[in-house]
Write a protein that holds these residues in place. Structure first.
Motif, short mmCIF file in Angstrom:
data_model
loop_
_atom_site.label_atom_id
_atom_site.label_comp_id
_atom_site.label_asym_id
_atom_site.label_seq_id
_atom_site.Cartn_x
_atom_site.Cartn_y
_atom_site.Cartn_z
N GLY A 22 36.95 40.07 35.59
CA GLY A 22 36.11 39.35 34.65
C GLY A 22 36.83 38.81 33.44
O GLY A 22 36.23 38.12 32.62
N GLN A 23 38.13 39.13 33.31
CA GLN A 23 38.89 38.66 32.15
C GLN A 23 40.04 37.75 32.54
O GLN A 23 40.22 36.68 31.95
CB GLN A 23 39.44 39.87 31.38
CG GLN A 23 38.36 40.80 30.85
CD GLN A 23 38.97 42.04 30.21
OE1 GLN A 23 39.89 41.94 29.41
NE2 GLN A 23 38.45 43.20 30.54
N THR A 24 40.83 38.17 33.53
CA THR A 24 41.94 37.32 34.00
C THR A 24 41.74 36.87 35.44
O THR A 24 42.58 36.16 35.98
CB THR A 24 43.28 38.07 33.86
OG1 THR A 24 43.28 39.22 34.71
CG2 THR A 24 43.50 38.52 32.42
N GLY A 25 40.68 37.30 36.06
CA GLY A 25 40.35 36.96 37.44
C GLY A 25 39.16 37.79 37.86
O GLY A 25 38.58 38.53 37.06
N ILE A 34 44.39 28.28 37.76
CA ILE A 34 43.42 28.21 38.84
C ILE A 34 42.61 29.51 38.85
O ILE A 34 43.19 30.60 38.83
CB ILE A 34 44.11 27.96 40.20
CG1 ILE A 34 43.07 27.82 41.32
CG2 ILE A 34 45.12 29.04 40.54
CD1 ILE A 34 43.66 27.33 42.64
N PRO A 35 41.29 29.45 38.81
CA PRO A 35 40.49 30.68 38.85
C PRO A 35 40.84 31.48 40.10
O PRO A 35 40.92 30.94 41.20
CB PRO A 35 39.05 30.16 38.91
CG PRO A 35 39.12 28.78 38.34
CD PRO A 35 40.46 28.25 38.73
N THR A 36 41.06 32.77 39.92
CA THR A 36 41.64 33.59 40.98
C THR A 36 40.73 34.74 41.35
O THR A 36 40.17 35.42 40.48
CB THR A 36 43.01 34.13 40.51
OG1 THR A 36 43.90 33.01 40.31
CG2 THR A 36 43.62 35.07 41.53
N VAL A 37 40.62 34.97 42.66
CA VAL A 37 39.89 36.10 43.21
C VAL A 37 40.90 36.95 43.96
O VAL A 37 41.53 36.49 44.91
CB VAL A 37 38.77 35.63 44.18
CG1 VAL A 37 38.09 36.84 44.82
CG2 VAL A 37 37.76 34.76 43.44
N ALA A 38 41.11 38.20 43.52
CA ALA A 38 42.13 39.05 44.09
C ALA A 38 41.54 40.37 44.56
O ALA A 38 40.56 40.88 43.99
CB ALA A 38 43.24 39.32 43.07
N PRO A 78 30.25 28.27 35.44
CA PRO A 78 31.40 27.56 34.84
C PRO A 78 32.02 28.29 33.65
O PRO A 78 33.24 28.23 33.45
CB PRO A 78 30.79 26.22 34.40
CG PRO A 78 29.58 26.06 35.24
CD PRO A 78 29.05 27.44 35.50
N ALA A 79 31.20 28.99 32.86
CA ALA A 79 31.74 29.70 31.70
C ALA A 79 32.67 30.82 32.15
O ALA A 79 33.73 31.06 31.54
CB ALA A 79 30.60 30.26 30.85
N THR A 80 32.29 31.53 33.22
CA THR A 80 33.16 32.59 33.76
C THR A 80 34.45 31.99 34.28
O THR A 80 35.55 32.51 34.06
CB THR A 80 32.45 33.36 34.88
OG1 THR A 80 31.27 33.97 34.36
CG2 THR A 80 33.35 34.42 35.49
N ARG A 81 34.31 30.86 34.95
CA ARG A 81 35.48 30.18 35.51
C ARG A 81 36.46 29.81 34.39
O ARG A 81 37.67 30.05 34.49
CB ARG A 81 35.01 28.94 36.25
CG ARG A 81 35.99 28.41 37.26
CD ARG A 81 35.33 27.41 38.20
NE ARG A 81 34.83 26.22 37.53
CZ ARG A 81 33.57 25.85 37.49
NH1 ARG A 81 32.63 26.60 38.06
NH2 ARG A 81 33.20 24.73 36.88
N ALA A 82 35.95 29.26 33.31
CA ALA A 82 36.81 28.85 32.20
C ALA A 82 37.42 30.06 31.51
O ALA A 82 38.61 30.05 31.14
CB ALA A 82 36.01 28.03 31.20
N MET A 83 36.64 31.14 31.36
CA MET A 83 37.13 32.32 30.66
C MET A 83 38.27 32.97 31.42
O MET A 83 39.30 33.32 30.83
CB MET A 83 36.00 33.33 30.47
CG MET A 83 36.43 34.61 29.74
SD MET A 83 35.05 35.74 29.45
CE MET A 83 34.64 36.20 31.14
N ILE A 84 38.14 33.13 32.73
CA ILE A 84 39.21 33.80 33.47
C ILE A 84 40.42 32.88 33.65
O ILE A 84 41.54 33.36 33.78
CB ILE A 84 38.71 34.35 34.83
CG1 ILE A 84 38.36 33.24 35.81
CG2 ILE A 84 37.57 35.32 34.64
CD1 ILE A 84 38.09 33.76 37.20
N ARG A 95 47.64 36.16 30.42
CA ARG A 95 48.25 37.35 31.04
C ARG A 95 49.57 37.00 31.72
O ARG A 95 50.55 37.73 31.61
CB ARG A 95 47.27 37.95 32.07
CG ARG A 95 47.79 39.18 32.79
CD ARG A 95 47.86 40.36 31.83
NE ARG A 95 48.27 41.58 32.52
CZ ARG A 95 49.53 41.96 32.71
NH1 ARG A 95 50.52 41.18 32.26
NH2 ARG A 95 49.81 43.09 33.33
N ALA A 96 49.59 35.89 32.43
CA ALA A 96 50.81 35.48 33.12
C ALA A 96 51.94 35.22 32.14
O ALA A 96 53.12 35.43 32.45
CB ALA A 96 50.54 34.23 33.95
#
Length: 412
Positions: free
Chosen positions: A353-356, A336-340, A378-384, A391-392
């Motif tokens: 910009g890489q994992t969230g 799930i795209p994550t904002v932390a 969408p490209a950013t969403r897919a990349m992260i 990473r996880a």
């Protein structure tokens, strides 16, 4: 090795993730052949016995019987009596079991007498420092100032030691030098304890690990967003101020205004026993005209988290202070795209910009802009989503168990 875990709470009575992690670690170490006993409180209504563990639920917790978040009051005589009982119970268990290590997880809601008894036992203590409980015991002024000025006041959390600090650490001239070994959950926590003047015979950084679902994937993050005309936002964790849930609620009106073609919904999932804070959140929601767009839901079992993430489009993790989060790792793994927020150990998990996407903690406008960006790109969403899952994958629980086992062995 004979191990005595000491923890204020223990399943099935839990408040947050560290009690569950304590249980899982005890299970894993027992499976590796260690003789595991657990000394905990009798707080909570539920009771359970576990194979391969001997659990003593005999300590008295200094906490409200019905709600652990409520202030607790007692007479000095009662507190002294309970403290003496707790120390006597520790002494009894130590004398009967004779462990090789005392694995101290969290002593919040006890007092310093129990820590003193552990230090005086002559048995090597190993402290798992996932939060600031030990600082609160021995240097309360530091943590009070830190929380006031740098957590709730918005000051910098990440410490850069001065030359004097480095010399003090190198020379071992620390005001709070404890016997035994420290295991820190993140570099952030290690720096925090150093800044507070703590030193140990030895230490390690062991990142928390989780049981990763091999069936979790990231494909859904690429294409499902906006298909139904809804944007489903999720906050999952304890509903308390330090978790920054109010930042997400404050951001919601601007997010809805920026995305007028989407029906934006926010689910807040977690323990909400903090009644005063819950009322504050409801007031913020009504004041922002978003009361109908927010749903408060009870906590879900760890086994159900993957389904919870999959039912939402973007995960918000707005903590004001965070040593190292298990739920954040699980969210990344679920794709799930994550904002932390940039608080504490979050930046050791989320690379912007890489994992969230990261935002300054407490900044509702910045959080909202991150959400808008993920919807628009969408490209950013897919990349992260891809990067977060990768990473996880570094935080598999078995890796943590191996590192903890090695740290317990070399503790002196």
């Amino acid at each position: 090795m004979k191990l005595l875990f000491v923890s204020n709470l223990y399943p099935p009575n839990v408040v947050g993730g560290y009690e569950r992690l304590c249980f899982e670690m005890a299970e894993a170490l027992a499976a590796r052949g260690h003789d595991v006993h657990v000394l905990t409180s009798h707080y909570g209504a539920e009771k359970a016995d576990y194979p391969r563990q001997t659990v003593y639920r005999s300590l008295k917790l200094f906490a409200d019987e019905y709600n652990i978040y409520r202030p607790f009051t007692s007479s000095p005589e009662q507190r002294a009596e309970w403290s003496a009982q707790n120390v006597a119970e520790l002494d009894r268990v130590l004398s009967e079991f004779r462990p090789d290590r005392i694995f101290v997880w969290n002593l919040y809601f006890f007092d310093e007498s129990l820590l003193d008894a552990i230090k005086a036992s002559g048995i090597i203590p190993v402290y798992l420092l996932t939060d600031n409980w030990l600082i609160a015991f021995l240097n309360p002024k530091f943590i009070e100032d830190y929380m006031r000025d740098r957590v709730f006041g918005g000051g910098p959390q990440h410490w850069s030691p001065t030359l004097l600090d480095r010399l003090r650490i190198a020379s071992g001239r620390l005001p709070f030098r404890l016997p035994g070994h420290a295991i820190f959950a993140s570099r952030f926590m290690q720096r925090l304890y150093s800044e507070a003047g703590f030193g140990f015979n030895g230490s390690d950084i062991v990142y928390h690990g989780v049981h990763l679902d091999p069936h979790a994937g990231v494909a859904r993050a690429r294409d499902r967003l906006r298909q139904t005309g809804q944007l489903r936002l999720l906050v999952a964790g304890r509903v308390v101020e330090i978790k920054g849930v109010h930042t997400a609620v404050e951001a919601l009106p601007a997010i809805r205004a920026a995305l007028p073609n989407l029906d934006v919904r926010l689910s807040i999932v977690g323990d909400s026993q903090d009644d005063a804070y819950l009322e504050r959140l409801r007031g913020l929601a009504e004041g922002g005209g978003c009361g109908d767009a927010i749903e408060f839901l009870p906590p879900v079992a760890a086994t159900d988290l993957s389904a919870l993430f999959d039912a939402h489009d973007i995960y918000l993790f707005p903590s004001l202070y965070e040593p190292f989060s298990l739920t954040l790792i699980l969210g990344l793994h679920a794709g799930i795209p994550t904002v932390a927020s940039d608080a504490g150990g979050n930046i050791e998990i989320v690379a912007d910009g890489q994992t969230g996407l990261l935002f300054p903690r407490g900044d509702a406008a910045a959080l909202g802009e991150c959400v808008r960006r993920l919807v628009a790109e969408p490209a950013t969403r897919a990349m992260i989503a891809d990067g977060g899952a990768a990473r996880a994958g570094q935080h598999e629980f078995s890796n943590m168990v191996t590192s903890i086992d090695l740290a317990l062995e070399r503790a002196r």
